[in-house]
Design a protein around this motif. Structure first.
Motif, PDB file in Angstrom:
ATOM      1  N   GLY A  42     105.490  40.969  -1.298  1.00 14.81           N
ATOM      2  CA  GLY A  42     105.431  42.415  -1.118  1.00 14.81           C
ATOM      3  C   GLY A  42     104.533  43.090  -2.139  1.00 14.81           C
ATOM      4  N   SER A  43     104.612  42.632  -3.378  1.00 14.78           N
ATOM      5  CA  SER A  43     103.800  43.215  -4.438  1.00 14.78           C
ATOM      6  C   SER A  43     102.312  43.012  -4.172  1.00 14.78           C
ATOM      7  N   LEU A  44     101.922  41.783  -3.848  1.00 15.27           N
ATOM      8  CA  LEU A  44     100.501  41.507  -3.640  1.00 15.27           C
ATOM      9  C   LEU A  44      99.971  42.223  -2.400  1.00 15.27           C
ATOM     10  N   ILE A  45     100.709  42.165  -1.297  1.00 16.24           N
ATOM     11  CA  ILE A  45     100.252  42.835  -0.083  1.00 16.24           C
ATOM     12  C   ILE A  45     100.122  44.337  -0.331  1.00 16.24           C
ATOM     13  N   SER A  46     101.065  44.925  -1.025  1.00 19.06           N
ATOM     14  CA  SER A  46     101.014  46.362  -1.321  1.00 19.06           C
ATOM     15  C   SER A  46      99.777  46.708  -2.145  1.00 19.06           C
ATOM     16  N   ARG A  47      99.465  45.875  -3.112  1.00 15.67           N
ATOM     17  CA  ARG A  47      98.300  46.144  -3.951  1.00 15.67           C
ATOM     18  C   ARG A  47      96.991  45.951  -3.175  1.00 15.67           C
ATOM     19  N   VAL A  48      96.943  44.928  -2.337  1.00 17.74           N
ATOM     20  CA  VAL A  48      95.754  44.738  -1.506  1.00 17.74           C
ATOM     21  C   VAL A  48      95.563  45.953  -0.604  1.00 17.74           C
ATOM     22  N   ARG A  49      96.643  46.439  -0.043  1.00 15.45           N
ATOM     23  CA  ARG A  49      96.583  47.608   0.849  1.00 15.45           C
ATOM     24  C   ARG A  49      96.121  48.851   0.106  1.00 15.45           C
ATOM     25  N   ALA A  50      96.587  49.033  -1.150  1.00 17.93           N
ATOM     26  CA  ALA A  50      96.315  50.260  -1.886  1.00 17.93           C
ATOM     27  C   ALA A  50      95.021  50.213  -2.686  1.00 17.93           C
ATOM     28  N   GLU A  51      94.591  49.018  -3.098  1.00 15.10           N
ATOM     29  CA  GLU A  51      93.533  48.925  -4.097  1.00 15.10           C
ATOM     30  C   GLU A  51      92.265  48.222  -3.625  1.00 15.10           C
ATOM     31  N   THR A  52      92.177  47.896  -2.339  1.00 12.67           N
ATOM     32  CA  THR A  52      90.988  47.207  -1.837  1.00 12.67           C
ATOM     33  C   THR A  52      90.460  47.916  -0.595  1.00 12.67           C
ATOM     34  N   PRO A  53      89.231  47.594  -0.156  1.00 17.64           N
ATOM     35  CA  PRO A  53      88.662  48.282   1.011  1.00 17.64           C
ATOM     36  C   PRO A  53      89.553  48.199   2.240  1.00 17.64           C
ATOM     37  N   ALA A  54      89.517  49.238   3.044  1.00 14.38           N
ATOM     38  CA  ALA A  54      90.355  49.315   4.239  1.00 14.38           C
ATOM     39  C   ALA A  54      89.941  48.248   5.251  1.00 14.38           C
ATOM     40  N   ARG A  55      90.852  47.386   5.586  1.00 15.27           N
ATOM     41  CA  ARG A  55      90.667  46.386   6.632  1.00 15.27           C
ATOM     42  C   ARG A  55      92.050  45.866   6.995  1.00 15.27           C
ATOM     43  N   ARG A  56      92.140  45.207   8.097  1.00 15.33           N
ATOM     44  CA  ARG A  56      93.416  44.679   8.557  1.00 15.33           C
ATOM     45  C   ARG A  56      93.886  43.586   7.592  1.00 15.33           C
ATOM     46  N   ILE A  57      95.165  43.611   7.237  1.00 20.30           N
ATOM     47  CA  ILE A  57      95.730  42.599   6.344  1.00 20.30           C
ATOM     48  C   ILE A  57      96.500  41.585   7.178  1.00 20.30           C
ATOM     49  N   VAL A  58      96.176  40.311   6.971  1.00 21.70           N
ATOM     50  CA  VAL A  58      96.843  39.199   7.648  1.00 21.70           C
ATOM     51  C   VAL A  58      97.623  38.415   6.594  1.00 21.70           C
ATOM     52  N   TYR A  59      98.864  38.071   6.901  1.00 21.99           N
ATOM     53  CA  TYR A  59      99.646  37.230   5.988  1.00 21.99           C
ATOM     54  C   TYR A  59      99.854  35.862   6.620  1.00 21.99           C
ATOM     55  N   HIS A  60      99.522  34.825   5.855  1.00 23.12           N
ATOM     56  CA  HIS A  60      99.658  33.441   6.302  1.00 23.12           C
ATOM     57  C   HIS A  60     100.644  32.738   5.365  1.00 23.12           C
ATOM     58  N   GLY A  61     101.805  32.379   5.904  1.00 24.03           N
ATOM     59  CA  GLY A  61     102.833  31.779   5.062  1.00 24.03           C
ATOM     60  C   GLY A  61     103.238  30.383   5.476  1.00 24.03           C
ATOM     61  N   HIS A  62     103.799  29.660   4.525  1.00 26.72           N
ATOM     62  CA  HIS A  62     104.384  28.348   4.770  1.00 26.72           C
ATOM     63  C   HIS A  62     105.856  28.388   4.374  1.00 26.72           C
ATOM     64  N   ASP A  63     106.617  27.450   4.885  1.00 26.16           N
ATOM     65  CA  ASP A  63     108.073  27.491   4.720  1.00 26.16           C
ATOM     66  C   ASP A  63     108.588  26.378   3.806  1.00 26.16           C
ATOM     67  N   THR A  64     107.753  25.925   2.883  1.00 23.20           N
ATOM     68  CA  THR A  64     108.082  24.788   2.034  1.00 23.20           C
ATOM     69  C   THR A  64     109.405  24.971   1.304  1.00 23.20           C
ATOM     70  N   TRP A  65     109.642  26.167   0.799  1.00 22.80           N
ATOM     71  CA  TRP A  65     110.860  26.452   0.031  1.00 22.80           C
ATOM     72  C   TRP A  65     111.857  27.295   0.840  1.00 22.80           C
ATOM     73  N   GLY A  66     111.685  27.333   2.138  1.00 26.31           N
ATOM     74  CA  GLY A  66     112.664  27.981   2.999  1.00 26.31           C
ATOM     75  C   GLY A  66     112.572  29.490   3.088  1.00 26.31           C
ATOM     76  N   LEU A  67     111.499  30.077   2.575  1.00 26.94           N
ATOM     77  CA  LEU A  67     111.385  31.529   2.571  1.00 26.94           C
ATOM     78  C   LEU A  67     110.273  32.037   3.493  1.00 26.94           C
ATOM     79  N   GLY A  68     109.857  31.215   4.434  1.00 21.99           N
ATOM     80  CA  GLY A  68     108.757  31.603   5.302  1.00 21.99           C
ATOM     81  C   GLY A  68     108.993  32.904   6.048  1.00 21.99           C
ATOM     82  N   VAL A  69     110.125  33.032   6.720  1.00 23.69           N
ATOM     83  CA  VAL A  69     110.406  34.248   7.483  1.00 23.69           C
ATOM     84  C   VAL A  69     110.640  35.428   6.544  1.00 23.69           C
ATOM     85  N   ALA A  70     111.382  35.209   5.468  1.00 22.99           N
ATOM     86  CA  ALA A  70     111.637  36.295   4.511  1.00 22.99           C
ATOM     87  C   ALA A  70     110.330  36.815   3.925  1.00 22.99           C
ATOM     88  N   ASN A  71     109.423  35.914   3.580  1.00 25.13           N
ATOM     89  CA  ASN A  71     108.134  36.342   3.048  1.00 25.13           C
ATOM     90  C   ASN A  71     107.305  37.067   4.097  1.00 25.13           C
TER      91      ASN A  71
END
Length: 320
Positions: free
Chosen positions: A191-220
């Motif tokens: 949440g912290s990184l995505i929020s900063r990318v959204r607020a502090e970088t040029p406007a463009r669509r943000i895509v999140y790519h996650g893995h579930d190695t530690w069981g937090l894939g959906v939560a992330n």
């Protein structure tokens, strides 16, 4: 500054690229084409078709261009291809592809292992890749692997991601893909990184790519959506991982993401067909199904409409 995207979150299914990278068995061109068409038929908005990686290094990607050649222009509009060099873009464009995911790693050691060059060298080549993309009226994403942790260098500072995202050589990219390549991130961190990318970088669509190695894939993934991600990646059955990232395991499951986010095109019948497609594909590959939602869909809770037996409809059965 990025502005909030009020449109519903988009799922991109990455089964045919990131999902297949570590599989021992290969899929034929015909089978991959059938999977793409089934995903489109069921309503999946975007698909990662394959990769321009060297076939000797990543054998499951060897027939990516053959798959592209078998698809219609309308089908290819929904598809993305992984690229790492301007030459990749030119070759893929010649095959009719128009949506390119230009990938580099935030950490130098992983970029060297994954792509064979420094992060700086990948950035230096990006403007040429953008020019090739513009020549064919295509779209190109800036994809940042190891955005949170690196298997060789350890934690990756947020400032490193922001510096790359703000690099003027990334001008012309339509999206930025933030990747938890190892699946070691946790929701507050995402949440912290995505929020900063959204607020502090040029406007463009943000895509999140996650893995579930530690069981937090959906939560992330949900944390990324809450913080401004417009697109999230998943693979059927949680298939996948990076062959050049020790410790990485499967992607966050497409089924689990969809069951959690409930896009307007999803209903119990479509979900059942996706589960069946996933089971069929994973069975062919000899891979385990890591999706908890798919397991739930096979439960005996018949009063719940998302259980397969109560949701099954002949109209939505996979055509494979």
């Amino acid at each position: 500054m990025n502005t909030a995207d009020t449109a519903p979150v988009i799922l991109r299914d990455v089964t045919l690229r990131d999902g297949l990278q570590l599989t021992g068995k290969l899929l034929s061109t015909e089978r991959k084409v059938a999977v793409v068409r089934e995903l489109i038929r069921l309503g999946v908005p975007e698909i990662e078709l394959g990769s321009m990686a060297r076939a000797d290094l990543v054998p499951p990607m060897a027939n990516t261009l053959e798959v592209a050649a078998a698809l219609t222009e309308q089908e290819l509009e929904r598809c993305w291809v992984w690229v790492a060099t301007p030459g990749h873009v030119a070759k893929a464009a010649a095959a009719g592809l128009r949506n390119f995911q230009y990938c580099l790693s935030a950490s130098d050691q992983h970029n060297q292992a994954n792509i064979g060059r420094s992060t700086e060298a990948s950035l230096a080549a990006l403007p040429e890749a953008v020019r090739y993309t513009q020549q064919v009226n295509g779209k190109i994403q800036l994809c940042l692997a190891t955005s949170f942790t690196c298997p060789f260098d350890g934690p990756v500072p947020e400032e490193r991601i922001l510096a790359i995202a703000n690099d003027p050589r990334a001008a012309g990219t339509c999206d930025i893909v933030i990747c938890d390549t190892l699946g070691q991130a946790y929701p507050a961190q995402v949440g912290s990184l995505i929020s900063r990318v959204r607020a502090e970088t040029p406007a463009r669509r943000i895509v999140y790519h996650g893995h579930d190695t530690w069981g937090l894939g959906v939560a992330n993934t949900l944390a990324a959506i809450a913080s401004g991600a417009a697109v999230v990646d998943g693979a059927l059955g949680g298939l996948g991982g990076c062959p050049f990232a020790p410790g990485a395991s499967g992607n966050t499951s497409t089924e689990d993401i969809l069951f959690a986010t409930r896009p307007n095109w999803l209903n119990p019948q479509v979900f059942a067909a996706l589960v069946q497609l996933s089971e069929s594909l994973l069975g062919e590959l000899g891979e385990p199904n890591r999706s908890k939602s798919a397991q739930g869909a096979r439960s005996k809770a018949q009063a719940f409409e998302w259980v397969i037996n109560s949701a099954q409809s002949p109209a939505c059965e996979p055509s494979l």
